[in-house]
Every structure is written in structure tokens, then in C-alpha cells.
Design a protein around this motif. Sequence first.
Motif, PDB file in Angstrom:
ATOM      1  N   GLY A 155       5.340  -4.373 -27.747  1.00 58.75           N
ATOM      2  CA  GLY A 155       5.324  -5.684 -27.129  1.00 58.75           C
ATOM      3  C   GLY A 155       6.650  -6.168 -26.624  1.00 58.75           C
ATOM      4  N   ILE A 156       6.526  -7.107 -25.699  1.00 56.70           N
ATOM      5  CA  ILE A 156       7.663  -7.890 -25.218  1.00 56.70           C
ATOM      6  C   ILE A 156       7.540  -9.199 -25.981  1.00 56.70           C
ATOM      7  CG2 ILE A 156       8.584  -9.118 -23.214  1.00 56.70           C
ATOM      8  CD1 ILE A 156       7.427  -6.701 -21.557  1.00 56.70           C
ATOM      9  N   MET A 157       8.407  -9.402 -26.964  1.00 57.86           N
ATOM     10  CA  MET A 157       8.208 -10.489 -27.917  1.00 57.86           C
ATOM     11  C   MET A 157       9.295 -11.549 -27.834  1.00 57.86           C
ATOM     12  SD  MET A 157       6.837  -8.305 -31.161  1.00 57.86           S
ATOM     13  CE  MET A 157       5.672  -6.949 -30.904  1.00 57.86           C
ATOM     14  N   ASN A 158      10.205 -11.407 -26.880  1.00 62.84           N
ATOM     15  CA  ASN A 158      11.239 -12.426 -26.724  1.00 62.84           C
ATOM     16  C   ASN A 158      11.331 -12.834 -25.259  1.00 62.84           C
ATOM     17  OD1 ASN A 158      14.262 -13.217 -26.132  1.00 62.84           O
ATOM     18  ND2 ASN A 158      13.839 -13.716 -28.250  1.00 62.84           N
ATOM     19  N   GLY A 159      10.937 -14.084 -25.008  1.00 71.13           N
ATOM     20  CA  GLY A 159      10.898 -14.596 -23.638  1.00 71.13           C
ATOM     21  C   GLY A 159      12.276 -14.662 -23.015  1.00 71.13           C
ATOM     22  N   THR A 160      13.282 -15.020 -23.812  1.00 73.68           N
ATOM     23  CA  THR A 160      14.628 -15.170 -23.266  1.00 73.68           C
ATOM     24  C   THR A 160      15.160 -13.832 -22.749  1.00 73.68           C
ATOM     25  OG1 THR A 160      15.024 -17.011 -24.746  1.00 73.68           O
ATOM     26  CG2 THR A 160      16.978 -15.928 -23.861  1.00 73.68           C
ATOM     27  N   ALA A 161      15.015 -12.784 -23.558  1.00 74.16           N
ATOM     28  CA  ALA A 161      15.497 -11.460 -23.136  1.00 74.16           C
ATOM     29  C   ALA A 161      14.710 -10.982 -21.910  1.00 74.16           C
ATOM     30  CB  ALA A 161      15.353 -10.463 -24.281  1.00 74.16           C
ATOM     31  N   ASN A 162      13.423 -11.249 -21.897  1.00 71.51           N
ATOM     32  CA  ASN A 162      12.605 -10.807 -20.758  1.00 71.51           C
ATOM     33  C   ASN A 162      12.994 -11.559 -19.488  1.00 71.51           C
ATOM     34  OD1 ASN A 162      10.475  -8.945 -20.096  1.00 71.51           O
ATOM     35  ND2 ASN A 162       9.229 -10.734 -19.583  1.00 71.51           N
ATOM     36  N   PHE A 163      13.239 -12.866 -19.639  1.00 76.69           N
ATOM     37  CA  PHE A 163      13.662 -13.702 -18.524  1.00 76.69           C
ATOM     38  C   PHE A 163      15.002 -13.197 -17.967  1.00 76.69           C
ATOM     39  CE2 PHE A 163      15.990 -17.660 -17.288  1.00 76.69           C
ATOM     40  CZ  PHE A 163      15.164 -18.098 -16.267  1.00 76.69           C
ATOM     41  N   ILE A 164      15.924 -12.868 -18.854  1.00 70.08           N
ATOM     42  CA  ILE A 164      17.246 -12.395 -18.430  1.00 70.08           C
ATOM     43  C   ILE A 164      17.103 -11.080 -17.655  1.00 70.08           C
ATOM     44  CG2 ILE A 164      19.445 -11.432 -19.273  1.00 70.08           C
ATOM     45  CD1 ILE A 164      19.345 -13.573 -21.503  1.00 70.08           C
ATOM     46  N   LEU A 165      16.341 -10.130 -18.206  1.00 68.97           N
ATOM     47  CA  LEU A 165      16.179  -8.836 -17.533  1.00 68.97           C
ATOM     48  C   LEU A 165      15.499  -9.021 -16.175  1.00 68.97           C
ATOM     49  CD1 LEU A 165      15.126  -6.564 -20.537  1.00 68.97           C
ATOM     50  CD2 LEU A 165      17.287  -6.478 -19.274  1.00 68.97           C
ATOM     51  N   ASN A 166      14.540  -9.929 -16.133  1.00 66.85           N
ATOM     52  CA  ASN A 166      13.832 -10.196 -14.879  1.00 66.85           C
ATOM     53  C   ASN A 166      14.729 -10.779 -13.801  1.00 66.85           C
ATOM     54  OD1 ASN A 166      10.509 -10.985 -15.666  1.00 66.85           O
ATOM     55  ND2 ASN A 166      11.221  -9.670 -14.111  1.00 66.85           N
ATOM     56  N   LEU A 273       2.677  -3.450 -19.656  1.00 67.78           N
ATOM     57  CA  LEU A 273       3.840  -4.177 -20.182  1.00 67.78           C
ATOM     58  C   LEU A 273       4.942  -4.328 -19.132  1.00 67.78           C
ATOM     59  CD1 LEU A 273       4.058  -2.729 -23.808  1.00 67.78           C
ATOM     60  CD2 LEU A 273       3.541  -5.099 -23.187  1.00 67.78           C
ATOM     61  N   ALA A 274       4.930  -3.457 -18.111  1.00 70.53           N
ATOM     62  CA  ALA A 274       5.955  -3.554 -17.062  1.00 70.53           C
ATOM     63  C   ALA A 274       5.755  -4.811 -16.232  1.00 70.53           C
ATOM     64  CB  ALA A 274       5.915  -2.314 -16.168  1.00 70.53           C
ATOM     65  N   GLY A 275       4.544  -5.321 -16.197  1.00 70.24           N
ATOM     66  CA  GLY A 275       4.236  -6.475 -15.354  1.00 70.24           C
ATOM     67  C   GLY A 275       4.456  -7.818 -16.029  1.00 70.24           C
ATOM     68  N   ILE A 276       4.947  -7.817 -17.268  1.00 76.66           N
ATOM     69  CA  ILE A 276       5.168  -9.089 -17.977  1.00 76.66           C
ATOM     70  C   ILE A 276       6.492  -9.664 -17.478  1.00 76.66           C
ATOM     71  CG2 ILE A 276       5.421 -10.203 -20.245  1.00 76.66           C
ATOM     72  CD1 ILE A 276       2.856  -8.706 -20.293  1.00 76.66           C
ATOM     73  N   SER A 277       6.431 -10.806 -16.803  1.00 75.03           N
ATOM     74  CA  SER A 277       7.685 -11.304 -16.221  1.00 75.03           C
ATOM     75  C   SER A 277       8.060 -12.671 -16.796  1.00 75.03           C
ATOM     76  CB  SER A 277       7.573 -11.368 -14.703  1.00 75.03           C
ATOM     77  OG  SER A 277       6.516 -12.219 -14.369  1.00 75.03           O
ATOM     78  N   GLY A 278       9.257 -13.107 -16.444  1.00 75.21           N
ATOM     79  CA  GLY A 278       9.755 -14.416 -16.875  1.00 75.21           C
ATOM     80  C   GLY A 278       9.782 -14.540 -18.380  1.00 75.21           C
ATOM     81  N   VAL A 279       9.455 -15.724 -18.875  1.00 70.46           N
ATOM     82  CA  VAL A 279       9.511 -15.940 -20.331  1.00 70.46           C
ATOM     83  C   VAL A 279       8.197 -15.562 -21.002  1.00 70.46           C
ATOM     84  CG1 VAL A 279      11.278 -17.714 -20.331  1.00 70.46           C
ATOM     85  CG2 VAL A 279       8.883 -18.378 -20.098  1.00 70.46           C
ATOM     86  N   TYR A 280       7.331 -14.908 -20.275  1.00 67.70           N
ATOM     87  CA  TYR A 280       6.054 -14.505 -20.872  1.00 67.70           C
ATOM     88  C   TYR A 280       6.255 -13.397 -21.907  1.00 67.70           C
ATOM     89  CZ  TYR A 280       3.230 -17.494 -17.981  1.00 67.70           C
ATOM     90  OH  TYR A 280       2.661 -18.600 -17.430  1.00 67.70           O
ATOM     91  N   ASN A 281       5.342 -13.351 -22.850  1.00 63.85           N
ATOM     92  CA  ASN A 281       5.304 -12.291 -23.873  1.00 63.85           C
ATOM     93  C   ASN A 281       4.052 -11.462 -23.644  1.00 63.85           C
ATOM     94  OD1 ASN A 281       6.595 -13.718 -27.025  1.00 63.85           O
ATOM     95  ND2 ASN A 281       7.484 -13.673 -24.994  1.00 63.85           N
ATOM     96  N   GLY A 282       4.106 -10.200 -24.049  1.00 60.98           N
ATOM     97  CA  GLY A 282       2.922  -9.342 -24.003  1.00 60.98           C
ATOM     98  C   GLY A 282       2.832  -8.547 -25.297  1.00 60.98           C
TER      99      GLY A 282
END
Length: 439
Positions: A155-166, A273-282
Motif C-alpha cells: 500500500g501507499i499509506m502516507n499521503g504526504t510522501a505520495n503528494f511529494i513524489l507526485n 497502485l501506480a495510479g494513486i496520486s496526490g494525498v490519496y492512499n491505496g
Amino acid sequence: MKEILVGLIGFGTVGSGLAEVLQVQAARLAKKVDTVIRLKTIADNRLAALPERFNDVGFTKNAREIIADPQINIVVELIGGIEPAKTFILEAIAAGKHVVTANKALISQHGAEIFAAAAKAGVEIGFEASVGGGVPVIKALKEGLVANRILSIMGIMNGTANFILNQMTDHQVPFSEVLKDAQAKGYAEADPTYDVEGIDTAHKLAILMNIAYGMNVSLADISIEGITRIDPVDIAFAREFGYRIKLLAISRNHGEHVEARVHPTMVPENHMLAGISGVYNGFYFTGDMVGNIMLYGLGAGKMPTGSAVAADVVDIARNITHNSINRVPSLSFRPEHLTPRRITPIEDLRCPYYFRMTAVDKPGVLSAISGILGKNNISIESVIQKSRGQKDAVPVVIMTYEAEERSVRAALAEIDSLPICTDKTVKIRILVDKQDGVK
Ligand code: HSE
């Protein structure tokens, strides 16, 4: 109609979210729950008073007034951190109160003690909001997937890290600037190193593993790497190879041992899981009966997280009314059936790798590097070496076939000590999701 009274400790982002959710949804909840759920008192020692819209709710600066109030049935702890949250929760349990918390640091590190105290006192602990913000991931694992052996958790469990990478991927914005934006929007932890170093993700993975496998994994067992060394150049190379870089939590269940790791991962771009963007979690689980299942939603924020806390309050209110307290055990497994499991050492991991070496641009460099990789039984799948504006050193990017982490570490230590290499190699593991045949 019977009233269930709630006391809330902590009126920050999530606390005020819970108060608003209960207020806005009061009429709807009245049609679903056969008791009235009333927020009786809010405690916050940083506030002078509550906003006007909550003038029917009591206010105190002292959390212990809530714990000592004999009328209050459910204490909601939303102050975060280990202390004084842990003491307040244990005191509330000892006073016979049911407890709801969003505190992932506390539940992942002291859950066993808290669950044991609650079981002994015959009260419930709700912690849905500790993982996935508004996504009902804990209820899904404990109840919806109860008839499965969970084979893997990803899972992508941290919105902040996902947002930053995005943001780094889409707008080439530097890391530090994106982090400031996430903090301003209220997604990041009080200490954002928890977000970017993978610790927050590891807290959540530990909680999910304990529910999924019926164990008590400790945070120290999880191998954790954050995203601070990821450079926009890695994101660009990943795209060239057909991948997205994500901070993934991964646990595979090998029976007597289980994997437990958090690290930046190259995810094939056609994987969900590649399509989870922004602060979303998957959250992507594989169960032996259900197959692959994914839950997707906002993993942080005032109202989504407030809705998850409210769901726990409603569950407990229903259980109180129907005399079914602890109908569902805290970790789904009955406490006497929790079983210790060995954690797979990260050195035993086998997967394909992406390496970005920084090397001087002169004859013999590639053969020196590939010689060391070959000697360590690491087979190269492809190589890119092109200048991206660097003068003295160039990135040498290598994708490998499946290799063992132990050998990779040995090879990179040798490569990084070569005089031709001017910086430490960046290593990113590549996701192979055999279960759904993506690769
Ligand atoms: N800081 C966390 C995140 C909040 O960014 O996902 C929810 O745990």
C-alpha cells in the motif's frame, strides 16, 4: 431513547473534524443507530474556549475531567504521540470507558498492552482512523476479509510522501517546497520526518500486519527507507522504463515468516497502485479466497479522518446498546490465538533493482561496474548512460533481473568505493506483483 455520551480529548485537526461530523450527520445517524450519540465534553489545554457552533458541548482544559465523568461512555483520544495519550487511554480503560483513538504511533508500539488492558476491563478500543484516514481499511480486514488467509499487504499509506513524489513527477518542484505545501494543507505529521522517512507508513503497516496475520510485530522489525534520497532524475528515468516511484509498504506472508518493509519502490505503470496520486492512499490486499482487493481514498485530513473516528464511535454505541461489547476482538484474532512470526530478513529479499551510479565519463567505467555486479551474481537487464547536463560525472542507470538484497549490498559497497564513482549509488527496488500477473 438511550443516550451514549462521548468525551473528546484533543480538538486539533481530527478532533474538530469529529465534532463537525457528529454535528452535521446527527439526523442521519439518528436513522441508523438506535441511541442518541452526544458529544458531551471536549478537552484541549491549548484552547481558551470552543468555537460558537459547539456551544452545546462542555469544555475543559483538563482531560482528566472527561476520564472521571461517570456519565461518559466513550473517550476519544485525538492528541497523538505516545505521552500523555497512553496514560489517558489506560486511565480511561481503568475507569471502564470504551476508547477510540487515531493514534498510529501509540497503537503500533503499545497496542498489545492497551488491547490487553481493554480486554481485561471488558471495554472496546476503536482505532480505525489510525490507518488510512477516511478509508475503512481496518474494518475491511477485521470483518469483510475475516474468512481469508491474507497472503500479502501492499500500500501507499502516507499521503504526504505520495503528494511529494507526485508533485516532483508532474511539476518538477523541489522536494522541500512540496513538503511545505503538504504541511500548509494539514496532511503532514507534526514532525514531517515521520512522513518522508517512512516511519508513519511503518506504523500503519505494523497495525495492518497484526490484524491480517494475528501477530504482534514491533516497529523495530520493519525495514524502513524513506524518500529523501529520491531525485527528480530518478523519477524521469523510472518513467522512461515504464514505472512510477512510490513509497510502498509491503508485507508478504510466507507462512512461518513474513516480510515487513517500507521503501521507495518502482511500480509498473499499469499496476493499480501506480495510479494513486496526490494525498490519496491505496491499500492492496491479497486474500486466499477473495484474490486481490484494493481500497482507495483520502488517507488524511479533517473530515475524512473525522468520519473514520465517528464510525468507531457508532460501532461502540451499537455494541453497547445490543450488549455485544468485544463482539469483534481488537485484532480480529482472539487474543489467545495471536502467534509470533519470524520476520524475513531484508537481506533475503529477491527482486529486480534500479541502480543510479554517479561515475566519471571515461572508458572502462561500465566494465568495472558490470564486473562487480557479475561477480555478485547480479544480472543486468538494461543500461542507460547519458549526460543530463552534468560536467564531471554522469548517471549510469542499470536495471537488473531478480537479485538477492545481500548480494546487491555487497556489490554496491564495492562499486561505491571505486575512485570512478563520485557519489553513493541510489538503489530502488522494483515491484513484481506475481499474484495478479502484472509482471
Ligand atoms: N501524515 C499522514 C499522511 C497523515 O500524510 O498520510 C495520516 O496518517
